[in-house]
Design an enzyme around this catalytic site. Structure first.
Site, PDB file in Angstrom:
ATOM      1  N   THR A  21       0.894  -0.930   0.556  1.00 19.92           N
ATOM      2  CA  THR A  21      -0.166   0.053   0.281  1.00 19.92           C
ATOM      3  C   THR A  21       1.210   0.891   0.218  1.00 19.92           C
ATOM      4  OG1 THR A  21       0.445   0.173   2.651  1.00 19.92           O
ATOM      5  CG2 THR A  21      -1.756  -1.729   1.275  1.00 19.92           C
ATOM      6  N   ASP A  22       0.515   2.176  -0.485  1.00 15.53           N
ATOM      7  CA  ASP A  22       0.709   3.540  -0.645  1.00 15.53           C
ATOM      8  C   ASP A  22       0.606   4.408   0.737  1.00 15.53           C
ATOM      9  OD1 ASP A  22      -1.824   4.447  -0.716  1.00 15.53           O
ATOM     10  OD2 ASP A  22      -1.356   5.312  -2.438  1.00 15.53           O
ATOM     11  N   ALA A  23       1.177   6.056   0.963  1.00 19.56           N
ATOM     12  CA  ALA A  23       0.585   6.251   1.829  1.00 19.56           C
ATOM     13  C   ALA A  23      -0.695   6.175   2.364  1.00 19.56           C
ATOM     14  CB  ALA A  23       1.623   8.163   1.835  1.00 19.56           C
ATOM     15  N   GLY A  25      -3.104   4.428   2.682  1.00 23.45           N
ATOM     16  CA  GLY A  25      -3.596   3.029   2.846  1.00 23.45           C
ATOM     17  C   GLY A  25      -3.875   2.366   1.864  1.00 23.45           C
ATOM     18  N   VAL A  26      -4.064   3.125   0.417  1.00 28.17           N
ATOM     19  CA  VAL A  26      -4.438   1.506  -0.461  1.00 28.17           C
ATOM     20  C   VAL A  26      -3.318   0.734  -1.251  1.00 28.17           C
ATOM     21  CG1 VAL A  26      -6.878   2.987  -0.192  1.00 28.17           C
ATOM     22  CG2 VAL A  26      -5.412   3.942  -1.824  1.00 28.17           C
TER      23      VAL A  26
END
Length: 155
Positions: A21-23, A25-26
């Protein structure tokens, strides 16, 4: 020897990890495309096709394949956010385009709902000359066996 049922090599399960995930949260799009490629690799292995028969530099004891299969097109579509801890089923839909190219569509589902789709299109090229060439027999056989999942198509 390939598995008898295409579902055995065309339906895979994944759990989204924090590192996917990225910053926000996905899952980030590049992770989805990475998963598409990894699912294709795993499908080939489950079918009975070793990585060293398809990908270069996999074995020091074996000559690299004479045909390379670079990705010439890819895309990813998200239907909803995919988050850490999500359990996904990845269904692969390989399709021969012509004698030298094919694509693999990956449909990502969670609890029966489609959450994303990815597509990788490959072109067969001679590994030395980079000229377009026929698909390797092993990939042709995988494509043919995989098409059985979809049933018989009318001419």
């Amino acid at each position: 020897m390939p598995a008898l049922n295409p579902q055995q090599w065309l339906s895979l399960k994944r759990i989204v990890r924090f590192g996917d995930t990225d910053a926000a949260g996905v899952m980030h799009f590049y992770q989805l495309l990475r998963w598409c490629h990894e699912a294709w690799e795993e499908s080939l292995e489950r079918y009975g096709l070793p990585a060293s028969d398809v990908f270069p530099n996999c074995s020091q004891n074996q000559e690299d394949p004479k045909v390379a299969l670079p990705i010439v097109h890819c895309h990813a579509d998200f239907r909803r956010p995919i988050k850490t801890g999500d359990h996904l089923v990845v269904e692969l839909f390989p399709e021969r385009i012509d004698s030298s190219s094919f694509q693999v569509q990956s449909k990502f589902q969670m609890q029966g709902d489609e959450v994303a789709i990815g597509l990788l299109r490959h072109l067969a090229i001679d590994a030395k000359t980079s000229s377009r060439c026929a698909l390797p027999t092993s990939i042709d056989l995988w494509l043919e066996a995989s098409s059985l999942k979809l049933g018989v198509k009318p001419i």
